[in-house]
Design an enzyme around this catalytic site. Structure first.
Site, PDB file in Angstrom:
ATOM      1  N   TYR A  57       0.846  -1.192   0.000  1.00 25.98           N
ATOM      2  CA  TYR A  57       0.000   0.000   0.000  1.00 25.98           C
ATOM      3  C   TYR A  57       0.883   1.245   0.000  1.00 25.98           C
ATOM      4  CZ  TYR A  57      -3.464  -3.442   1.596  1.00 25.98           C
ATOM      5  OH  TYR A  57      -4.276  -4.547   1.735  1.00 25.98           O
ATOM      6  N   HIS A 124       0.393 -11.926   1.047  1.00 24.52           N
ATOM      7  CA  HIS A 124      -0.596 -11.085   0.373  1.00 24.52           C
ATOM      8  C   HIS A 124      -1.237 -11.791  -0.817  1.00 24.52           C
ATOM      9  CE1 HIS A 124      -1.453  -6.500  -0.181  1.00 24.52           C
ATOM     10  NE2 HIS A 124      -2.537  -7.218  -0.340  1.00 24.52           N
ATOM     11  N   SER A 203     -13.194  -5.329   1.895  1.00 24.84           N
ATOM     12  CA  SER A 203     -14.302  -4.786   1.089  1.00 24.84           C
ATOM     13  C   SER A 203     -15.648  -5.301   1.595  1.00 24.84           C
ATOM     14  CB  SER A 203     -14.123  -5.122  -0.395  1.00 24.84           C
ATOM     15  OG  SER A 203     -12.973  -4.514  -0.920  1.00 24.84           O
ATOM     16  N   PRO A 204     -15.890  -5.269   2.916  1.00 19.67           N
ATOM     17  CA  PRO A 204     -17.147  -5.809   3.449  1.00 19.67           C
ATOM     18  C   PRO A 204     -18.359  -4.951   3.119  1.00 19.67           C
ATOM     19  CG  PRO A 204     -15.946  -4.708   5.191  1.00 19.67           C
ATOM     20  CD  PRO A 204     -15.035  -4.720   3.990  1.00 19.67           C
ATOM     21  N   ARG A 207     -17.620  -2.438  -2.043  1.00 18.45           N
ATOM     22  CA  ARG A 207     -17.057  -1.385  -2.907  1.00 18.45           C
ATOM     23  C   ARG A 207     -17.943  -0.141  -2.983  1.00 18.45           C
ATOM     24  NH1 ARG A 207     -11.828  -3.402  -4.351  1.00 18.45           N
ATOM     25  NH2 ARG A 207     -12.018  -5.654  -4.443  1.00 18.45           N
TER      26      ARG A 207
END
Length: 329
Positions: A57, A124, A203-204, A207
């Site tokens: 990130y 990852h 991403s719960p 999006r």
């Protein structure tokens, strides 16, 4: 204060809802450091102590940001970070989990995070050129050395999960999962529960579709991942997905809560081994997300939500082809 949940059977205990820090400095538009740090501080105040980052990130800048934010607060946080991308190695087909590279990444992450241990270290993405047994064995060595406490995987397939867990206990799998994206229910979740591995959905909030704030891909800036990386935000896919999400919004309005809160509450009610990590860089949304931990859903309400967006009903692939090739190895 947010309740605690256990991830895996090795002793890792975290807040029932975590904080995804990626968007504070990567993929989702301009960074706002002061507000991001305030959000991290507020998260800890609320007892939302499970903070998620990765060397990828930024790259690197998100770990640095979290390191600055946790000065004087490190003992109150559970920090998860990740290795596994070939950030500076064009010869590695996108991934790099060679044992020597894992060690390099961990040492660099420790410096950026300004800490001497990582609570949860994920691979990852699975590296097809390195056996998962070698990966798990290397992380096991780091655990014994005290640099890492627990081992996790991200977006791994069933056989990889089994093999990794046999080589060194896996505490958590981080993968996309929500009312919106239920691909894990058929194969992955049953294996996790058989092995006693926790699930950390990223991403719960679908999006942005599950909160009602999703925009078309072309409305995002060029440096925003959503402008190019998610086919579900484009054209007819976007229109169909907005219609599908409306049923969730109706249920949330009837219950008197936010749509995003009911989406998180649904996840929490799917099992005590699930800890979602909604991402935000603003305190307002953090507090809204944390409030989901106190929402009670009846069995009938869970079933109603199950049926609101059945598996496979969303329109469009999760990622573009390049990103899809890295999943479920």
């Amino acid at each position: 204060m947010i309740a605690r949940r256990k991830l895996g059977q090795q002793g890792l205990e975290v807040s029932a809802i975590g904080l995804g820090c990626m968007g504070m400095s990567h993929a989702y538009g301009a960074s706002e450091e002061a507000e991001s740090i305030s959000t991290i501080h507020r998260s800890i105040e609320l007892g939302c102590n499970f903070l998620d980052t990765a060397e990828y990130y930024g790259p690197f800048t998100n770990e640095e940001l979290l390191g600055r934010a946790l000065q004087g607060r490190r003992d109150k946080a559970i920090v998860a970070t990740k290795f596994g991308f070939a950030i500076n190695n064009p010869n590695r087909q996108g991934t790099d989990s060679r044992p020597e590279h894992i060690r390099e990444v961990v040492d660099a992450s420790l410096k950026r995070l300004q800490t001497d241990y990582i609570d949860l270290l994920y691979q990852h993405r699975v590296d097809p050129l390195v056996s998962i047994e070698d990966v798990a064995g290397t992380v096991g060595e780091l655990v014994r050395e005290g640099k890492v406490r627990y081992f996790g995987l991200s977006e791994a397939g069933v056989e990889t999960i089994r093999r990794a867990h046999a080589a060194h206990p896996v505490s958590a799998l981080q993968s996309e999962y929500s009312l919106w994206e239920r691909n894990l229910e058929t194969d992955i979740i049953p294996v996790l529960r058989t092995l006693g591995i926790g699930l950390v959905p990223f991403s719960p909030l679908g999006r942005g579709f599950l909160t009602g704030v999703a925009k078309r891909a072309e409305e995002y800036s060029e440096n925003d991942f959503r402008s190019h990386g998610d086919p579900r935000l484009r054209g007819e896919n976007f229109d169909a997905n907005m219609r599908a999400a409306e049923r969730v919004h109706e249920i949330a309005r009837a219950k008197g809560v936010k749509s995003g809160q009911i989406a998180l509450a649904w996840l929490l009610h799917k099992g005590n081994d699930i800890v979602p990590i909604p991402g935000t860089k603003r305190r307002t949304y953090l507090e809204e997300n944390a409030g989901a931990a106190s929402i009670e859903l009846s069995a009938d309400e869970v079933a109603l939500l199950d049926n609101a967006i059945p598996p496979g009903s969303t329109s469009g692939l999760r990622y573009n082809e390049a990103h899809l090739s890295l999943l479920n190895r």
